[in-house]
Design an enzyme around this catalytic site. Structure first.
Site, PDB file in Angstrom:
ATOM      1  N   GLY A   1       0.827  -1.210   0.000  1.00  0.00           N
ATOM      2  CA  GLY A   1       0.000   0.000   0.000  1.00  0.00           C
ATOM      3  C   GLY A   1       0.854   1.251   0.000  1.00  0.00           C
TER       4      GLY A   1
ATOM      5  CB  ILE B   1      -1.585   4.514   6.304  1.00  0.00           C
ATOM      6  CG1 ILE B   1      -2.755   5.245   6.952  1.00  0.00           C
ATOM      7  CG2 ILE B   1      -0.680   3.872   7.364  1.00  0.00           C
ATOM      8  CD1 ILE B   1      -3.776   4.330   7.627  1.00  0.00           C
TER       9      ILE B   1
ATOM     10  CG  ASP C   1      -0.059   0.573  -4.042  1.00  0.00           C
ATOM     11  OD1 ASP C   1      -1.090   0.323  -4.711  1.00  0.00           O
ATOM     12  OD2 ASP C   1      -0.079   1.239  -2.989  1.00  0.00           O
TER      13      ASP C   1
ATOM     14  CG  ASP D   1      -4.818  -7.495  -7.770  1.00  0.00           C
ATOM     15  OD1 ASP D   1      -5.037  -7.203  -6.569  1.00  0.00           O
ATOM     16  OD2 ASP D   1      -5.738  -7.752  -8.577  1.00  0.00           O
ATOM     17  CG  LEU D   2      -0.672  -7.123  -2.426  1.00  0.00           C
ATOM     18  CD1 LEU D   2      -0.366  -6.178  -1.272  1.00  0.00           C
ATOM     19  CD2 LEU D   2       0.313  -8.292  -2.432  1.00  0.00           C
TER      20      LEU D   2
ATOM     21  CE1 TYR E   1     -11.389  -1.495   5.258  1.00  0.00           C
ATOM     22  CE2 TYR E   1     -12.722  -0.553   7.029  1.00  0.00           C
ATOM     23  CZ  TYR E   1     -11.517  -0.651   6.352  1.00  0.00           C
ATOM     24  OH  TYR E   1     -10.442   0.086   6.776  1.00  0.00           O
TER      25      TYR E   1
ATOM     26  CE  LYS F   1      -8.786  -3.036   7.341  1.00  0.00           C
ATOM     27  NZ  LYS F   1      -7.350  -2.912   7.014  1.00  0.00           N
TER      28      LYS F   1
HETATM   29  P1  NAI Z   1      -5.463   4.510   0.565  1.00  0.00           P
HETATM   30  O1  NAI Z   1      -6.584   4.171  -0.354  1.00  0.00           O
HETATM   31  O2  NAI Z   1      -4.959   5.907   0.609  1.00  0.00           O
HETATM   32  O3  NAI Z   1      -4.219   3.526   0.315  1.00  0.00           O
HETATM   33  C1  NAI Z   1      -4.395   2.158   0.138  1.00  0.00           C
HETATM   34  C2  NAI Z   1      -3.332   1.645  -0.813  1.00  0.00           C
HETATM   35  O4  NAI Z   1      -3.518   0.235  -0.970  1.00  0.00           O
HETATM   36  C3  NAI Z   1      -3.425   2.278  -2.213  1.00  0.00           C
HETATM   37  O5  NAI Z   1      -2.170   2.750  -2.650  1.00  0.00           O
HETATM   38  C4  NAI Z   1      -3.923   1.143  -3.064  1.00  0.00           C
HETATM   39  O6  NAI Z   1      -3.481   1.194  -4.428  1.00  0.00           O
HETATM   40  C5  NAI Z   1      -3.348  -0.067  -2.335  1.00  0.00           C
HETATM   41  N1  NAI Z   1      -4.080  -1.271  -2.727  1.00  0.00           N
HETATM   42  C6  NAI Z   1      -5.431  -1.415  -2.750  1.00  0.00           C
HETATM   43  N2  NAI Z   1      -5.748  -2.601  -3.268  1.00  0.00           N
HETATM   44  C7  NAI Z   1      -4.580  -3.222  -3.586  1.00  0.00           C
HETATM   45  C8  NAI Z   1      -4.274  -4.474  -4.176  1.00  0.00           C
HETATM   46  N3  NAI Z   1      -5.229  -5.312  -4.590  1.00  0.00           N
HETATM   47  N4  NAI Z   1      -2.968  -4.791  -4.356  1.00  0.00           N
HETATM   48  C9  NAI Z   1      -1.997  -3.927  -3.977  1.00  0.00           C
HETATM   49  N5  NAI Z   1      -2.226  -2.727  -3.413  1.00  0.00           N
HETATM   50  C10 NAI Z   1      -3.515  -2.373  -3.227  1.00  0.00           C
HETATM   51  O7  NAI Z   1      -5.995   4.076   2.007  1.00  0.00           O
HETATM   52  P2  NAI Z   1      -5.399   4.252   3.474  1.00  0.00           P
HETATM   53  O8  NAI Z   1      -6.398   5.019   4.241  1.00  0.00           O
HETATM   54  O9  NAI Z   1      -3.992   4.659   3.447  1.00  0.00           O
HETATM   55  O10 NAI Z   1      -5.507   2.740   3.969  1.00  0.00           O
HETATM   56  C11 NAI Z   1      -4.378   1.992   4.398  1.00  0.00           C
HETATM   57  C12 NAI Z   1      -4.862   0.949   5.376  1.00  0.00           C
HETATM   58  O11 NAI Z   1      -5.432   1.601   6.515  1.00  0.00           O
HETATM   59  C13 NAI Z   1      -5.962   0.030   4.841  1.00  0.00           C
HETATM   60  O12 NAI Z   1      -5.711  -1.271   5.252  1.00  0.00           O
HETATM   61  C14 NAI Z   1      -7.214   0.568   5.495  1.00  0.00           C
HETATM   62  O13 NAI Z   1      -8.195  -0.436   5.621  1.00  0.00           O
HETATM   63  C15 NAI Z   1      -6.675   1.020   6.819  1.00  0.00           C
HETATM   64  N6  NAI Z   1      -7.500   1.975   7.530  1.00  0.00           N
HETATM   65  C16 NAI Z   1      -7.741   3.221   7.014  1.00  0.00           C
HETATM   66  C17 NAI Z   1      -8.545   4.113   7.707  1.00  0.00           C
HETATM   67  C18 NAI Z   1      -8.858   5.482   7.192  1.00  0.00           C
HETATM   68  O14 NAI Z   1      -9.700   6.172   7.807  1.00  0.00           O
HETATM   69  N7  NAI Z   1      -8.242   5.941   6.121  1.00  0.00           N
HETATM   70  C19 NAI Z   1      -9.135   3.742   9.008  1.00  0.00           C
HETATM   71  C20 NAI Z   1      -8.803   2.422   9.460  1.00  0.00           C
HETATM   72  C21 NAI Z   1      -8.006   1.584   8.742  1.00  0.00           C
END
Ligand code: NAI
Length: 258
Positions: free
Chosen positions: A9, A14, A33, A42-43, A152, A156
């Site tokens: 990611g 994050i 990513d 693609d994870l 979702y 988690k």
């Molecule tokens: P984001 O959408 O900004 O980043 C997620 C990243 O994961 C992206 O770069 C995306 O391309 C990558 N990704 C998605 N599917 C993928 C796949 N199939 N293969 C490889 N990479 C893939 O989201 P964020 O907010 O940074 O999320 C990061 C983590 O934090 C996630 O696990 C999310 O569930 C968790 N999280 C986020 C919260 C929020 O409020 N933003 C709250 C609680 C948890």
């Protein structure tokens, strides 16, 4: 000493903040990513995970000091289970032998406050059984019943339970590899922005995740907690979800939960 770390990611939110933090302190980071990363894979698919593991091992010579899984999606679809649960657990397990070769290996992933909610028990059970086909079948049934919003949180919740049983096994704790999670509340990333377009959506999110300390967090807040959990300083914390959530977990689960 330079630590060699793989971060999934890495292209957004994050994960991106974490990569910046680790590189700023001189670490050697391999980002994973869908695009815009050293390793593009693609994870959400088994093949993609295997490709990612192979590519990371090739780039790092087979030894890793830390693996931190941040990739995730919040869409109300079965793929959320594939990416969020299997995309984390199979990546960590695939890279575990490389961790075992390091002097001070650490691993972590990003869970969520919503993992404290129950729902979609068939999906959770199939995840914990390691059966992705059954998990996706159960998730499709949940989505077809109009309950896609539980997928979702279920992904988690399954991660948090997988963490407790896996972290203390011979492969992890007894091999000297702390394995933990950070459970954020609301974090200001593109994922959150997609769910907070209207005032009403923002109100719904804030009601679901009350954050009396500090309000919504920037992605660097979560990144700092992940950095500590995977640093050499963390010698004895394992199997824990560290809620970095402005107090949401304490509010939602109440004062008597220990
Ligand atoms: P984001 O959408 O900004 O980043 C997620 C990243 O994961 C992206 O770069 C995306 O391309 C990558 N990704 C998605 N599917 C993928 C796949 N199939 N293969 C490889 N990479 C893939 O989201 P964020 O907010 O940074 O999320 C990061 C983590 O934090 C996630 O696990 C999310 O569930 C968790 N999280 C986020 C919260 C929020 O409020 N933003 C709250 C609680 C948890």
């Amino acid at each position: 000493m330079t630590r060699r770390t793989a971060v999934s990611g890495a292209a957004s939110g994050i994960g991106k903040a974490l990569v910046q933090l680790l590189r700023a302190q001189g670490d050697d980071v391999v980002g994973i990513d869908l695009k815009d990363a050293e390793v593009c894979a693609d994870l959400g698919t088994r093949q993609g995970r295997q490709d990612a593991v192979r590519a990371v091992l090739e780039r790092t010579g087979g030894t890793l000091d830390a693996v931190i899984a941040c990739a995730g999606i919040s869409a109300r679809v079965p793929a959320a289970v594939a990416v969020n649960f299997f995309g984390v657990t199979e990546l960590l397990q695939g890279l575990r032998p490389a961790l075992a070769r390091a002097d001070a290996p650490r691993a972590a992933f990003v869970g969520s406050i919503v993992g404290t909610r129950s729902g979609a028990p068939d999906v959770v059970d199939a995840c914990l059984a390691g059966d992705e086909t059954a998990a996706l079948r159960a998730a499709a049934a949940v989505a077809a019943a109009g309950e896609g919003g539980t997928l979702y949180p279920a992904s988690k919740a399954a991660l948090a339970r997988w963490l407790r049983r896996t972290s203390v096994t011979d492969e992890w704790a007894a091999a000297g590899i702390p394995l933990n999670a950070v459970g954020p509340g609301v974090v200001l990333t593109p994922m959150h922005a997609a769910h907070a377009v209207t005032e009403e959506q923002r109100r719904i999110v804030d009601r679901a995740v009350p954050m009396p300390l500090g309000g919504h967090a920037g992605p660097e807040v979560i990144a700092r907690a992940l950095r500590w959990l995977t640093s050499v300083e963390n010698t004895h914390v394992t199997g824990q979800v560290l809620y970095v959530d402005g107090g949401a977990e304490a509010v939602l689960r109440g004062p008597d939960k220990i």
